[in-house]
Each structure stands twice: as C-alpha cells, then as structure tokens.
Design an enzyme around this catalytic site. Structure first.
Site, short mmCIF file in Angstrom:
data_model
loop_
_atom_site.label_atom_id
_atom_site.label_comp_id
_atom_site.label_asym_id
_atom_site.label_seq_id
_atom_site.Cartn_x
_atom_site.Cartn_y
_atom_site.Cartn_z
CE LYS A 82 -4.22 -1.68 2.12
NZ LYS A 82 -3.92 -3.08 1.81
CG ASP A 122 -2.62 -3.88 -1.65
OD1 ASP A 122 -2.44 -4.80 -2.46
OD2 ASP A 122 -2.60 -4.06 -0.41
CD GLN A 159 -10.06 0.53 -5.49
OE1 GLN A 159 -10.10 1.61 -6.08
NE2 GLN A 159 -9.74 0.43 -4.21
NE ARG A 198 -4.04 -7.88 -5.96
CZ ARG A 198 -3.41 -7.29 -4.94
NH1 ARG A 198 -3.92 -6.25 -4.32
NH2 ARG A 198 -2.23 -7.72 -4.55
CE LYS A 226 -17.74 -9.07 -6.87
NZ LYS A 226 -18.94 -9.72 -6.31
N GLY A 227 -13.39 -3.84 -4.99
CA GLY A 227 -13.14 -2.59 -4.27
C GLY A 227 -13.67 -2.67 -2.86
CB ALA A 228 -12.05 -3.26 0.14
CG HIS A 280 -13.12 -14.38 -1.89
ND1 HIS A 280 -13.11 -13.04 -1.56
CD2 HIS A 280 -11.90 -14.86 -1.59
CE1 HIS A 280 -11.93 -12.74 -1.07
NE2 HIS A 280 -11.18 -13.81 -1.07
NE ARG A 298 -9.49 -2.30 3.51
CZ ARG A 298 -8.49 -1.65 4.11
NH1 ARG A 298 -8.70 -0.50 4.71
NH2 ARG A 298 -7.28 -2.15 4.11
NE ARG A 299 -11.04 -8.30 3.46
CZ ARG A 299 -10.31 -7.26 3.00
NH1 ARG A 299 -9.14 -7.02 3.47
NH2 ARG A 299 -10.77 -6.47 2.05
C1 FAD Z 1 -6.23 -11.02 -3.50
C2 FAD Z 1 -7.09 -9.84 -3.21
C3 FAD Z 1 -6.53 -8.59 -3.23
C4 FAD Z 1 -7.34 -7.47 -3.02
N1 FAD Z 1 -6.79 -6.21 -3.11
C5 FAD Z 1 -7.59 -5.13 -2.98
C6 FAD Z 1 -7.09 -3.82 -3.21
O1 FAD Z 1 -5.91 -3.61 -3.54
N2 FAD Z 1 -7.95 -2.78 -3.06
C7 FAD Z 1 -9.27 -2.95 -2.72
O2 FAD Z 1 -10.01 -1.97 -2.63
N3 FAD Z 1 -9.75 -4.19 -2.48
C8 FAD Z 1 -8.96 -5.27 -2.60
N4 FAD Z 1 -9.47 -6.52 -2.38
C9 FAD Z 1 -10.83 -6.67 -1.79
C10 FAD Z 1 -11.91 -6.67 -2.84
O3 FAD Z 1 -12.02 -5.39 -3.41
C11 FAD Z 1 -13.27 -7.08 -2.25
O4 FAD Z 1 -13.62 -6.19 -1.24
C12 FAD Z 1 -13.29 -8.48 -1.69
O5 FAD Z 1 -12.52 -9.37 -2.42
C13 FAD Z 1 -14.74 -9.03 -1.69
O6 FAD Z 1 -15.23 -9.09 -3.00
P1 FAD Z 1 -15.50 -10.46 -3.78
O7 FAD Z 1 -15.06 -10.23 -5.20
O8 FAD Z 1 -14.85 -11.58 -3.09
O9 FAD Z 1 -17.05 -10.58 -3.88
P2 FAD Z 1 -18.22 -10.48 -2.82
O10 FAD Z 1 -19.46 -10.31 -3.62
O11 FAD Z 1 -17.92 -9.48 -1.75
O12 FAD Z 1 -18.18 -11.91 -2.14
C14 FAD Z 1 -18.53 -13.08 -2.83
C15 FAD Z 1 -18.55 -14.23 -1.84
O13 FAD Z 1 -17.22 -14.48 -1.39
C16 FAD Z 1 -17.20 -14.76 0.00
N5 FAD Z 1 -16.46 -13.67 0.71
C17 FAD Z 1 -16.09 -12.50 0.18
N6 FAD Z 1 -15.40 -11.76 1.09
C18 FAD Z 1 -15.37 -12.50 2.21
C19 FAD Z 1 -14.79 -12.29 3.50
N7 FAD Z 1 -14.13 -11.18 3.81
N8 FAD Z 1 -14.93 -13.27 4.42
C20 FAD Z 1 -15.58 -14.41 4.13
N9 FAD Z 1 -16.15 -14.66 2.92
C21 FAD Z 1 -16.04 -13.73 1.98
C22 FAD Z 1 -18.64 -14.84 0.43
O14 FAD Z 1 -19.08 -16.16 0.30
C23 FAD Z 1 -19.34 -13.94 -0.55
O15 FAD Z 1 -20.69 -14.26 -0.70
C24 FAD Z 1 -8.71 -7.65 -2.68
C25 FAD Z 1 -9.26 -8.93 -2.66
C26 FAD Z 1 -8.49 -10.01 -2.94
C27 FAD Z 1 -9.12 -11.36 -2.97
#
Ligand code: FAD
Length: 309
Positions: A98, A135, A164, A185, A188-190, A228, A289-290
């Site tokens: 970051k 990131d 994102q 990478r 979706k965005g966090a 995920h 955020r998680r």
């Molecule tokens: C490798 C990696 C790097 C990332 N880097 C960044 C970054 O640099 N900047 C940024 O803004 N965001 C980052 N993120 C976070 C990302 O933006 C999302 O907020 C996060 O991945 C959840 O989105 P999703 O695509 O998994 O879909 P979602 O629709 O949120 O989730 C789909 C399904 O996945 C499972 N799931 C998702 N998240 C969780 C969790 N925390 N705990 C348990 N189960 C879960 C659940 O079953 C959910 O129904 C990163 C994520 C990953 C995997």
C-alpha cells in the site's frame, strides 16, 4: 447500511482503541492474518506454496503520518524480501504494497517519498527474482498510485497494480493498463465510495467487473482476478478459454482464510491461485474491511471480543 457503518468504523481511532485494547481470543483475526512477525508470514507462505498455490504478502499498515513510519515500513518490506529469499520462497511468493504505508499521504512531498521507498522495495524484489503489486486504496489516491506505478515500471517492468471495478473510471484505466507484460489485479473494491465516483449496487459492480475483465483477458496483459465470488470466477475461466489463454497466463487470487477449500480445488485443477497473506500488528482496518464484505464475520469477531478465553 451495515457495510457503510463498518467502513467508517475502519477510519475511527476510537473504535480502533476499543477493538485492539479489548482482551479477546485471536481466533477470528488469526483466520485472516498470518501473525505479527515476518516469520509468521513466511511460515504461512511456505505452507501455501507447498500446497501448490502461490502467495502475495502484505505488511499491514496504511496512511502513515510521518516520514519515520514511512521509512520503517520500507525497511520492514526489505526485511520481508530478505526472509523470502533466505527461505527459497521468491519463486512462489511476491509482495503487495500500500503506497500510503510508505508515505503517499504525507503533506510534504508524499508522492515523491512513496515513490522512492517503493522503488527500493521493487528493486530488491527484482534482484531476488520476485515482484511487487501495488494495492489500490480509496479513490483520492488512484491518480497518484497509477502515476507512481508508471514511474516504477520504467525501472522494474514487472510491478503490478490493483484496480477496483466499483469505480466508474476503472474500465478506462483497464484499457490503458492492458499492454504487454502489465500485471493488473482486478477486484471489486473495499472502500466506502460515494455515487459520485463509484457504482453502489452489487449488480452494477459485477457488470463493471466483467467489462474490465473482458478487456484484460483480450489484451496482452497479465490479469489477476481477485475475487471469491463463484460467478466471477466462472466467468473468468470462461473468458480465458474464449481468448485461448492457457492456465498460468492469468491467475485467480483470494484472501487468506476465505474459501480455502475452493482455493485448493482450483489449484488442483491446474489454475494458478495466489493467496493474499497479510501480517503485522496493524490489523484493525484490514479486519473491519473484511467484516464489511461478509457481515457473518462481524458476529464471529464480536463473539471473540466477549469471550473469556
Ligand atoms: C487477493 C485480493 C486482493 C485485493 N486487493 C484489494 C485492493 O488492492 N484494493 C481494494 O479496494 N480491495 C482489494 N481486495 C478486496 C476486494 O475489493 C473485495 O472487497 C473483496 O474481495 C470481496 O469481494 P469479492 O469479489 O470476493 O465478492 P463479494 O461479492 O464481496 O463476495 C462473494 C462471496 O465471497 C465470499 N467472501 C467474500 N469476502 C469475504 C470475507 N471477507 N470473508 C468471508 N467470505 C467472503 C462470500 O461467500 C461472498 O458471498 C482484494 C481482494 C483479494 C481477494
């Protein structure tokens, strides 16, 4: 609503004090964070690599407020890279950085400070045969991050960046980033972003994700699909086949502790699956955020905070 509240709590010093100052079992934090020390991260990475997956390690900490903290973060990354090479892990393991942890938000010359520290980390990574992915943080940093990326890639072309899908601008950023060798990478965005800059509904975000992914899969870049979401993962695999991309010419990325069985199943199928491994003491903002992503995690967290064990 809950997501928005949680994301604003991630920036609250008061909430941070309550959460980190309370005696609670580490069960939930331990699920998502490797531990506090470099050796913890290296141990988890070794297990991931032995399982046939690959890894990216993130040292927790963001938005540092003075130049000493920024230099300390740089040194911690250099120490991490030394440990990875000493343990023979640089082939299967890169690092995630970051830019705000190395000074990007400092009032005086923050962007230049972050560039210099990031460059030292990228050069060390390159020397050891691995690389760095930047990131992406909240939208106020996107231009600065992409501009630092361009300067870094002038010296270390393998440096990658996260984008994102929830931001309106990202489709256009993907067009610009989709050049040969460019590691991108897509997630979706966090962060808590307003409708002036970002899609608000899950459906709109998913549609944007797929449009961005189509661009990245079509071009010569190296897409890193960070999600995920089972539908997104299926679409990514279908687009790879559609574009004649062999497995390994793109990768799927997931967070430590999230859907580990699915990570392993995909790796066993021959996909390159990279696990994002955070470590360090500053786990609070990362954990909040998680929880915003999966409110079920909040229940576990609150339970662990009130547990006597
Ligand atoms: C490798 C990696 C790097 C990332 N880097 C960044 C970054 O640099 N900047 C940024 O803004 N965001 C980052 N993120 C976070 C990302 O933006 C999302 O907020 C996060 O991945 C959840 O989105 P999703 O695509 O998994 O879909 P979602 O629709 O949120 O989730 C789909 C399904 O996945 C499972 N799931 C998702 N998240 C969780 C969790 N925390 N705990 C348990 N189960 C879960 C659940 O079953 C959910 O129904 C990163 C994520 C990953 C995997």
């Amino acid at each position: 609503m809950l997501r928005r509240l949680l994301l604003s709590a991630s920036r609250s010093e008061r909430m941070q004090g309550v959460a980190t100052g309370t005696r609670f079992t580490r069960a939930i934090v331990d699920r998502f964070v490797a531990g506090e020390h470099v050796s913890d991260a290296v141990g988890v990475a070794a297990d991931i690599v032995a399982s046939g997956r690959v890894a990216t390690i993130d040292r927790l900490g963001e938005a540092v407020t003075d130049s000493q903290q920024a230099a300390a973060a740089r040194d911690a990354y250099l120490e991490l890279l030394d440990a990875l090479t000493a343990n023979g892990l640089t082939e299967g393991c890169e690092v995630s950085l970051k830019l705000s942890s190395v000074g990007q938000l400092l009032a005086d010359d923050g962007e230049e400070t972050a560039f210099r520290h990031a460059m030292a980390i990228c050069e060390r990574a390159q020397e050891y045969g691995t690389t760095v992915t930047l990131d992406m943080e909240d939208h106020t940093t996107t231009d600065s991050t992409l501009s630092i990326l361009e300067r870094l890639r002038g010296h270390v072309p393998s440096v990658g960046v996260a984008v994102q899908a929830y931001l309106y601008r990202t489709e256009s950023d993907c067009e610009n980033l989709a050049v040969e060798g460019s590691r991108v990478r897509l997630c979706k965005g966090a962060y808590d972003e307003s409708e002036s800059v970002a899609y608000q509904s899950g459906k709109e975000i998913d549609l944007s994700f797929v449009r961005c992914l189509k661009t990245l899969m079509r071009e010569e870049s190296y897409p890193m699909v960070a999600s995920h979401d089972p539908r997104i993962l299926e679409i990514a695999q279908a687009l790879a086949i559609h574009n004649d991309r062999p497995k390994g010419s793109y990768e799927l990325q997931m967070l430590l502790g999230v859907r580990p069985e699915e990570q392993q199943r995909l790796a066993d199928e021959g996909e390159r699956v990279r696990v994002y491994i955070p470590y360090g003491e500053d786990w609070y903002e990362y954990m909040v955020r998680r929880m915003a992503e999966k409110p079920g995690n909040l229940g576990l967290f609150l339970k662990s905070m009130t547990s006597k064990k």
